[in-house]
Design a protein around this motif. Structure first.
Motif, PDB file in Angstrom:
ATOM      1  N   MET A   1      10.311   9.656  -4.966  1.00 38.78           N
ATOM      2  CA  MET A   1       9.843   8.282  -5.103  1.00 38.78           C
ATOM      3  C   MET A   1       8.384   8.303  -5.582  1.00 38.78           C
ATOM      4  N   SER A   2       8.119   7.567  -6.638  1.00 41.16           N
ATOM      5  CA  SER A   2       6.778   7.544  -7.213  1.00 41.16           C
ATOM      6  C   SER A   2       5.819   6.782  -6.296  1.00 41.16           C
ATOM      7  N   GLU A   3       4.505   6.998  -6.571  1.00 44.30           N
ATOM      8  CA  GLU A   3       3.489   6.310  -5.772  1.00 44.30           C
ATOM      9  C   GLU A   3       3.612   4.799  -5.917  1.00 44.30           C
ATOM     10  N   LYS A   4       3.952   4.351  -7.141  1.00 39.39           N
ATOM     11  CA  LYS A   4       4.102   2.918  -7.377  1.00 39.39           C
ATOM     12  C   LYS A   4       5.233   2.341  -6.541  1.00 39.39           C
ATOM     13  N   ASP A   5       6.339   3.085  -6.441  1.00 41.89           N
ATOM     14  CA  ASP A   5       7.477   2.626  -5.632  1.00 41.89           C
ATOM     15  C   ASP A   5       7.132   2.584  -4.146  1.00 41.89           C
ATOM     16  N   VAL A   6       6.352   3.568  -3.702  1.00 46.31           N
ATOM     17  CA  VAL A   6       5.949   3.605  -2.292  1.00 46.31           C
ATOM     18  C   VAL A   6       5.071   2.395  -1.964  1.00 46.31           C
ATOM     19  N   VAL A   7       4.122   2.111  -2.884  1.00 45.90           N
ATOM     20  CA  VAL A   7       3.227   0.969  -2.680  1.00 45.90           C
ATOM     21  C   VAL A   7       4.032  -0.330  -2.617  1.00 45.90           C
ATOM     22  N   TRP A   8       4.989  -0.465  -3.544  1.00 46.37           N
ATOM     23  CA  TRP A   8       5.791  -1.695  -3.582  1.00 46.37           C
ATOM     24  C   TRP A   8       6.650  -1.839  -2.323  1.00 46.37           C
ATOM     25  N   LYS A   9       7.270  -0.753  -1.920  1.00 48.13           N
ATOM     26  CA  LYS A   9       8.126  -0.779  -0.731  1.00 48.13           C
ATOM     27  C   LYS A   9       7.301  -1.102   0.525  1.00 48.13           C
ATOM     28  N   THR A  10       6.121  -0.499   0.616  1.00 46.20           N
ATOM     29  CA  THR A  10       5.246  -0.771   1.766  1.00 46.20           C
ATOM     30  C   THR A  10       4.813  -2.226   1.778  1.00 46.20           C
ATOM     31  N   PHE A  11       4.479  -2.743   0.598  1.00 45.64           N
ATOM     32  CA  PHE A  11       4.057  -4.139   0.487  1.00 45.64           C
ATOM     33  C   PHE A  11       5.160  -5.083   0.936  1.00 45.64           C
ATOM     34  N   ARG A  12       6.406  -4.838   0.468  1.00 50.32           N
ATOM     35  CA  ARG A  12       7.520  -5.716   0.838  1.00 50.32           C
ATOM     36  C   ARG A  12       7.784  -5.661   2.341  1.00 50.32           C
ATOM     37  N   ALA A  13       7.604  -4.490   2.929  1.00 46.68           N
ATOM     38  CA  ALA A  13       7.806  -4.353   4.375  1.00 46.68           C
ATOM     39  C   ALA A  13       6.737  -5.146   5.140  1.00 46.68           C
ATOM     40  N   LEU A  14       5.509  -5.094   4.644  1.00 46.41           N
ATOM     41  CA  LEU A  14       4.438  -5.857   5.282  1.00 46.41           C
ATOM     42  C   LEU A  14       4.680  -7.364   5.149  1.00 46.41           C
ATOM     43  N   VAL A  15       5.186  -7.784   3.996  1.00 45.40           N
ATOM     44  CA  VAL A  15       5.496  -9.199   3.783  1.00 45.40           C
ATOM     45  C   VAL A  15       6.573  -9.665   4.760  1.00 45.40           C
ATOM     46  N   TYR A  52      -4.006  -4.938   2.133  1.00 46.20           N
ATOM     47  CA  TYR A  52      -3.190  -3.968   1.370  1.00 46.20           C
ATOM     48  C   TYR A  52      -3.008  -4.434  -0.070  1.00 46.20           C
ATOM     49  N   GLN A  53      -2.750  -5.719  -0.283  1.00 48.23           N
ATOM     50  CA  GLN A  53      -2.542  -6.186  -1.662  1.00 48.23           C
ATOM     51  C   GLN A  53      -3.855  -6.159  -2.444  1.00 48.23           C
ATOM     52  N   GLN A  54      -5.001  -6.304  -1.745  1.00 48.26           N
ATOM     53  CA  GLN A  54      -6.279  -6.185  -2.433  1.00 48.26           C
ATOM     54  C   GLN A  54      -6.520  -4.753  -2.907  1.00 48.26           C
ATOM     55  N   GLU A  55      -6.202  -3.802  -2.020  1.00 51.77           N
ATOM     56  CA  GLU A  55      -6.472  -2.398  -2.334  1.00 51.77           C
ATOM     57  C   GLU A  55      -5.512  -1.836  -3.380  1.00 51.77           C
ATOM     58  N   HIS A  56      -4.318  -2.413  -3.493  1.00 53.38           N
ATOM     59  CA  HIS A  56      -3.296  -1.872  -4.413  1.00 53.38           C
ATOM     60  C   HIS A  56      -2.867  -2.913  -5.451  1.00 53.38           C
ATOM     61  N   ARG A  57      -3.768  -3.800  -5.803  1.00 57.84           N
ATOM     62  CA  ARG A  57      -3.413  -4.873  -6.725  1.00 57.84           C
ATOM     63  C   ARG A  57      -2.868  -4.365  -8.065  1.00 57.84           C
ATOM     64  N   PRO A  58      -3.488  -3.386  -8.751  1.00 61.57           N
ATOM     65  CA  PRO A  58      -2.961  -2.954 -10.054  1.00 61.57           C
ATOM     66  C   PRO A  58      -1.523  -2.445  -9.973  1.00 61.57           C
ATOM     67  N   GLN A  59      -1.219  -1.579  -8.967  1.00 65.79           N
ATOM     68  CA  GLN A  59       0.136  -1.052  -8.830  1.00 65.79           C
ATOM     69  C   GLN A  59       1.144  -2.165  -8.520  1.00 65.79           C
ATOM     70  N   LEU A  60       0.744  -3.112  -7.702  1.00 70.16           N
ATOM     71  CA  LEU A  60       1.658  -4.191  -7.322  1.00 70.16           C
ATOM     72  C   LEU A  60       1.948  -5.113  -8.505  1.00 70.16           C
ATOM     73  N   VAL A  61       0.913  -5.407  -9.299  1.00 69.12           N
ATOM     74  CA  VAL A  61       1.108  -6.250 -10.476  1.00 69.12           C
ATOM     75  C   VAL A  61       2.020  -5.540 -11.477  1.00 69.12           C
ATOM     76  N   GLU A  62       1.817  -4.242 -11.617  1.00 67.41           N
ATOM     77  CA  GLU A  62       2.655  -3.451 -12.535  1.00 67.41           C
ATOM     78  C   GLU A  62       4.103  -3.438 -12.073  1.00 67.41           C
ATOM     79  N   SER A  63       4.307  -3.544 -10.751  1.00 62.71           N
ATOM     80  CA  SER A  63       5.671  -3.536 -10.198  1.00 62.71           C
ATOM     81  C   SER A  63       6.318  -4.911 -10.217  1.00 62.71           C
ATOM     82  N   GLY A  64       5.568  -5.908 -10.650  1.00 63.44           N
ATOM     83  CA  GLY A  64       6.161  -7.238 -10.784  1.00 63.44           C
ATOM     84  C   GLY A  64       5.634  -8.286  -9.831  1.00 63.44           C
TER      85      GLY A  64
END
Length: 598
Positions: A1-15, A52-64
């Motif tokens: 799993m790529s770093e981008k996928d990990v960030v997205w999955k973590t973000f959705r879990a936090l949401v 978390y979304q502030q710290e990983h904004r570029p990856q999250l935007v890239e993920s949609g």
């Protein structure tokens, strides 16, 4: 799993985690104080999500990640802050809510996305409605005006793109806020309704207040506010009368008008503009915009059109938690109803039995030693007094479950109670005085009829109650009484009138603090600035109405205070009368009063 996928999955879990906890507290009643322990957990979840979304904004935007999704998170945080404000009345929570909502607006999280998803547009409309309420309570009139225009644009766009959907409720939101601001427009141009240390503290009377001492001192801690009038001005679940009382019983957050400064200079002199589209929102800005030296606001339970059983349940809950050295204020604004058609013979007998051991004032006390036949007649009168009149918290024709009788208030007089009744049947509640179950209650009872030239008692819902207006904005109420519009006097002239009234209040404070006839009921709350200010405004209101109304039948047009205030503060005393005369002469409306009839 790529770093981008990990960030997205973590973000959705936090949401999901934050949303789940939010759902548990969203619909909790604001007056349930024991539930406050839930909120820190929800705040913690959303703050973790926000960071978390502030710290990983570029990856999250890239993920949609969509901008409206960021706005929804910020909106939820603002909603939580506002909920905490409604529970605690702490201004810092209100300011924090404003900070988040303003950031959503300035960063255009919901704008420009051209989203054709009805659910997303509904979130945007809810954001505007909530921001309007926060801005209204915080007295940001310019922001309210701007939000209304933006709201209209968004609503028109939704009606064009979702023709199959009715937006009647949202159109009603616009109509309500416009009507509210039309009525309240005069108030936003003058001093704040909140207690402002610059305007409401009178230095010359401070030494007397400081030295004042009573056998018992009560802290003002809790308030219950509710109103119901036909066609009354409101926004959301905040009526005009409760809005005015809410404002009146709070400190101005910084002691001054709150004005956010969006442009600042950093250390090297360059300009920092916080109005850009960055993802940074300072979650501690509210602490910087409030004065930590100010005491806490009294906690308020604002009830929108409750049934009598709901109202009594809330009062009982708060009363149970009151400490022995505190006083609770109950403000009720509603039309009256006479007759006791909804009270059965059995219920009347129960009420009589309940109060048979109570010592009453006037003829009730004197007739305790009368004969049996006289006693039976008196018992009938006692029963009638408690059941004859009431407040009606519902439209005409509804059942007795919406009728509030004086007897419903008696059980709560086991604790110190300050009762303000604003109704065309308010004098029915005189029977509370002398019938208390432990502590003598303080009562302000409104006039039975409005003396306003342009407003009858039946029109109280159209522009708010005259009595409440005097208690919350006395000089504006005076102008309304004599028919002066907000545009009929210049700003300097109005400020001069404020100075006249402030000087009078200062003198009246000295009179209160030095009077040997001050009843203990008032003495034990006189140290509280909010209650002291209400007393002074009541004195002004009573005197202004006394001289405004012609001789004969004045009692219908005058408010009542129980226990009585000292004689030097009566409507016709020189120190009170002279202040009303000066203000009337200042506005050149002395011909509207009957100063020579006394």
């Amino acid at each position: 799993m790529s770093e981008k996928d990990v960030v997205w999955k973590t973000f959705r879990a936090l949401v999901e985690n934050a949303d789940r906890k939010f759902g548990r507290v969203r619909d909790l009643p604001p007056h349930e104080r024991g539930l406050n322990h839930y909120f820190p957990k929800v705040f913690k979840s959303y703050m973790r999500l926000w960071k978390y979304q502030q710290e990983h904004r570029p990856q999250l935007v890239e993920s949609g990640l969509n901008r409206w999704e960021i706005g929804e998170i910020a909106s939820r945080i603002g909603q939580l802050y506002f909920s905490q404000y409604m529970r605690t009345s702490e201004s810092r929570f209100l300011v924090e809510a404003y900070v988040f909502y303003e950031a959503i607006l300035s960063r255009k999280y919901f704008e420009g996305t051209k989203v054709r998803d009805l659910g997303v547009r509904a979130k945007e409309l809810r954001f505007y409605a909530r921001f309007l309420l926060v801005s209204l309570i915080l007295n940001r009139a310019d922001m309210v005006k701007s939000l209304v225009e933006r709201f209209k644009v968004v609503l028109d766009d939704c009606r064009v793109n979702f023709r199959e959907t009715s937006f009647k409720e949202w159109k009603l939101v616009v109509q309500e806020i416009i009507r509210f601001m039309d009525v309240e427009s005069a108030s936003v141009k003058v001093r704040p309704l909140r207690y402002c240390t610059i305007y409401d503290t009178h230095p010359k009377s401070l030494p007397y207040i400081t030295r004042f001492h009573a056998k018992k001192i009560l802290r003002f801690q809790d308030v219950v506010l509710t109103s119901y009038h036909r066609n009354e001005v409101k926004f959301a679940e905040l009526t005009l009368d409760t809005y005015r009382m809410l404002q009146c019983l709070e400190w101005e957050p910084s002691g001054l008008f709150y004005q956010k400064q969006p442009v600042q200079s950093n250390e090297n002199g360059s300009v920092i503009d916080h109005s850009g589209a960055s993802g940074v929102i300072d979650i501690n800005l509210g602490m910087d915009l409030t004065d930590s030296s100010l005491p806490r606001n009294p906690r308020k339970a604002i009830l929108y059109r409750p049934s009598v059983t709901q109202l009594i349940a809330v009062i009982a809950t708060i009363c149970e938690e009151l400490r022995p050295d505190t006083v609770m204020l109950i403000y009720l604004s509603a039309p009256g109803r006479t007759g006791h058609h909804n009270i059965s013979q059995v219920e009347s007998s129960k009420l009589l039995a309940k109060f048979s051991g109570t010592k009453f004032i006037g003829e009730f006390s004197r007739e305790q030693s009368s004969s049996t036949s006289e006693s039976s007649v008196d018992e009938k009168n006692m029963s009638n007094d408690f059941c004859e009149g009431c407040l009606c918290l519902a439209p005409r024709g509804t059942g007795g479950s919406f009728n509030l009788y004086p007897a419903d208030i008696i059980p709560f007089t086991r604790k110190p109670l300050f009762l303000i009744i604003d109704s065309d049947n308010s004098h029915t509640f005189k029977v509370v005085h002398g019938a208390e179950r432990g502590e003598t209650a303080a009562l302000f009872l409104s006039p039975l009829r409005s003396a306003n030239k342009n407003m009858s008692g039946a029109d109280a819902g159209e522009s708010g109650s005259q009595f409440t207006f005097f208690l919350t904005a006395p000089l504006l109420a005076f102008c309304q009484l004599v028919g002066l519009s907000s545009s009929s006097h210049n700003e300097d002239g109005y400020k001069d009138a404020e100075n006249i009234l402030a000087a009078a209040f200062c003198g009246w404070e000295v009179t209160l603090c030095t009077s040997a006839d001050l009843d203990l009921v008032w003495a034990q709350v006189l140290s509280d600035p909010f209650i002291r200010r209400l007393i002074l405004r009541f004195v002004f209101c009573r005197s202004a109405l006394f001289f405004f109304c012609p001789s004969g039948n004045k009692e219908h047009y005058l408010p009542v205070c129980l226990p009585c205030l000292p004689e030097p503060l009566s409507p016709t005393s020189e120190i009170v009368r002279s202040a009303v005369v000066r203000i009337a002469n200042h506005f050149q409306v002395a011909e509207c009063f009957h100063f020579t009839d006394v």
